[in-house]
Design an enzyme around this catalytic site. Structure first.
Site, mmCIF file in Angstrom:
data_model
loop_
_atom_site.group_PDB
_atom_site.id
_atom_site.type_symbol
_atom_site.label_atom_id
_atom_site.label_comp_id
_atom_site.label_asym_id
_atom_site.label_seq_id
_atom_site.Cartn_x
_atom_site.Cartn_y
_atom_site.Cartn_z
ATOM 1 C CG ASP A 43 91.563 23.207 32.229
ATOM 2 O OD1 ASP A 43 91.522 22.507 33.253
ATOM 3 O OD2 ASP A 43 90.726 24.084 31.985
ATOM 4 C CG ASP A 44 91.150 19.255 34.232
ATOM 5 O OD1 ASP A 44 91.421 20.099 35.102
ATOM 6 O OD2 ASP A 44 89.988 18.884 33.998
ATOM 7 C CB CYS A 83 89.314 25.586 36.896
ATOM 8 S SG CYS A 83 89.259 24.064 35.936
ATOM 9 N NE ARG A 87 92.125 27.769 34.912
ATOM 10 C CZ ARG A 87 92.694 27.325 33.784
ATOM 11 N NH1 ARG A 87 93.272 28.167 32.959
ATOM 12 N NH2 ARG A 87 92.685 26.047 33.503
ATOM 13 C CE LYS A 136 89.039 26.784 32.695
ATOM 14 N NZ LYS A 136 89.000 25.372 33.109
ATOM 15 C CG HIS A 138 87.276 29.097 35.072
ATOM 16 N ND1 HIS A 138 87.285 27.718 35.054
ATOM 17 C CD2 HIS A 138 86.086 29.439 35.617
ATOM 18 C CE1 HIS A 138 86.168 27.253 35.555
ATOM 19 N NE2 HIS A 138 85.413 28.283 35.909
ATOM 20 C CB SER A 161 85.424 24.745 32.504
ATOM 21 O OG SER A 161 86.454 24.907 33.451
ATOM 22 C CG HIS A 230 88.249 20.956 31.638
ATOM 23 N ND1 HIS A 230 86.937 20.606 31.357
ATOM 24 C CD2 HIS A 230 88.239 21.451 32.904
ATOM 25 C CE1 HIS A 230 86.184 20.880 32.406
ATOM 26 N NE2 HIS A 230 86.949 21.394 33.361
ATOM 27 C CG ASP A 282 94.138 23.621 35.680
ATOM 28 O OD1 ASP A 282 94.546 22.507 35.300
ATOM 29 O OD2 ASP A 282 92.935 23.959 35.599
ATOM 30 C CG ASN A 283 93.335 21.000 38.238
ATOM 31 O OD1 ASN A 283 92.705 22.058 38.197
ATOM 32 N ND2 ASN A 283 93.050 19.995 37.421
ATOM 33 C CE LYS A 303 88.845 19.779 37.691
ATOM 34 N NZ LYS A 303 88.385 20.094 36.332
#
Length: 483
Positions: A43-44, A83, A87, A136, A138, A161, A230, A282-283, A303
């Site tokens: 994540d992130d 996010c 996904r 996660k 989401h 998140s 994140h 994810d980004n 992001k």
């Protein structure tokens, strides 16, 4: 009787060996064993947040080893720089706006990935796989949207998140509800503070290792979407304060440890050579969090933007004996391409509805003459086409968007400004020589602009474009809780 007893004992073993050799020669070659799949989705994580991509102040040797023993993809795009949308794209093989998903779902919204959409987990489960997700989700926190309703046999993790909780640093007025671990479909334990949050990475690792042990005798799909890095950042006692990069470095060091533990378990169970391991993000990084954010590795913005820093992410795939080791591929790919590629490699069936992903199995196996993907669409907000790409030409359309530039980033977990309605100008970039998107060559290449405009027009017809107030002919419905 033709032979004496003694002679029979001498000759019959040779006859047996000859017959056995004949039968082996005539038998068909056994089918390749169905591969296991481990998919890490971080994540992130920014493009520059690994030592193999230039990170400083900490090391990620286990993740770097995936690149050394597999192929690293340097032109790999998250389908959207946020996010939930990213996904949804990963698990369905679709641009997120095709399946109605946008942004980042909050708690109690009554929204999620439509239950009728087919995920990687559902496709592989239908092909005999055990399926598990630890981390996660989401894609909707209502029970009808949770992983066990989307093809996963097991789920243990957080529904969205972990900044969507009462301790959110700048949206306290939102009054987020308490955040809980979810086991299957049930809330089991509240995550009350950063001390509780420090258990995220080790708990997810423990659950993932257990899943491997319990499913070692059948093919499995293990999805590990780690919530870190994140914000808010938290590391367990074994890693807190151990890096030169502060808490961010501590968190990355622990994530690297997690990858190492899961890879070790594969080896301990004798599954290492028959497991496809995919690692990506994810980004890009949430840059206005300053020292609690990562690095876009020199790409522009992060992001929440359609510049490369928002959507170009680290990616590597390892499969010993099949995927070439120590190789770097610069071919354009996206996380929407993972689903059809796994379907191809495992013999599963594609979804019934249209997808946007393109399988790259031959490229993955080492055929560099293959060029699976030529075009890519950059969407954001609800369904706004913000840029299009063909090969290394990228046309950015004028649109309101986020920017991190021109503002001092935050510090110690507090965010700095990140205006959402910055006027992003129309521009053409040649990513071959300008991956940082700094030199607009729109006026120099009208023929390239015209070609990219045609791609954009076809996309608007198919998927729509909120910027032009156009609905798409082939966009599908978002999942909603009936009230």
């Amino acid at each position: 009787m033709f032979f004496s007893k003694k002679i029979r004992f001498i000759i019959l073993p040779f006859l047996g060996l000859g017959l056995a050799a004949f039968l082996v020669a005539m038998a068909p070659e056994p089918a390749a064993k169905t591969p296991n799949i481990v998919l890490f989705f971080i994540d992130d994580l920014g493009y520059g947040d690994l030592t193999v991509t230039g990170a400083l102040g900490y090391k990620t040797p286990n993740i770097d080893k995936l690149a050394a023993e597999g192929t690293r993809f340097t032109n790999f795009m998250a389908a959207q720089a946020v996010c939930s949308a990213s996904r949804a794209a990963l698990l369905t093989g679709c641009y997120p706006n095709r399946v109605g998903v946008f942004g980042a779902f909050g708690p109690k919204q009554g929204l999620g990935l439509h239950p009728q959409e087919e995920t990687i987990a559902e496709l592989l489960k239908a092909n005999g796989y055990a399926t598990g997700i630890f981390g996660k989700w989401h894609l909707g926190s209502d029970s009808i949207f949770l992983p066990k309703q989307q093809g996963f046999d097991e789920y243990y993790g957080v529904p969205y998140s972990h900044d969507m909780w009462p301790l959110h640093p700048w949206q306290k007025q939102a009054q987020y509800p308490p955040l809980f671990w979810i086991d299957g479909n049930k809330q089991v334990k509240e995550i009350k503070d950063l001390n509780d949050a420090s258990a995220l990475t080790p708990t997810i690792t423990e659950k993932a290792v257990s899943f491997i042990k319990r499913n070692k005798k059948k093919p499995f799909f293990l999805y590990v979407p780690h919530p870190m890095p994140h914000v808010p950042l938290a590391a367990s006692a074994n890693f807190k304060g151990k890096s030169e990069r502060g808490i961010f470095g501590d968190v990355l060091t622990e994530l690297d440890w997690s990858v190492g533990q899961i890879m070790k378990e594969l080896k301990d169970q004798g599954l290492d050579d028959n497991t496809i391991v995919i690692f990506t993000s994810d980004n890009g990084p949430w840059l206005n969090y300053g020292d609690h954010a990562g690095s876009a590795g020199g790409f522009r913005e992060g992001k929440g933007t359609s510049y490369e820093g928002g959507q170009r992410v680290a990616a590597m795939i390892r499969w010993p004996g099949v995927v070439p080791a120590g190789r770097v591929s610069n071919k354009l790919l996206s996380n929407i391409d993972i689903l059809p590629t796994l379907v191809k490699l495992t013999g599963a069936k594609l979804p019934k509805e249209k997808i946007d992903g393109i399988e790259f199995a031959d490229l993955l196996k080492g055929d560099d003459s293959k060029k699976p993907r030529e075009n890519f669409l950059y969407y954001y907000r609800k369904n706004s086409l913000e840029a299009v790409r063909k090969d290394n030409w990228k046309l950015v359309f004028a649109h309101p968007g986020r920017t991190y530039e021109g503002s001092l980033p935050g510090k110690d977990g507090q965010p700095g400004p990140a205006p959402e309605d910055h006027a992003i100008p129309l521009a053409l970039y040649d990513l071959t020589r300008d991956p940082g998107e700094r030199y607009d060559v729109y006026s120099q290449y009208p023929e390239i602009v015209a070609e990219l405009e045609k791609i954009a027009e076809a996309a608007r017809e198919d998927l729509g474009d909120d910027l032009q107030k156009r609905p798409g002919k082939n966009a599908r419905a978002l999942g909603k809780v009936e009230k």
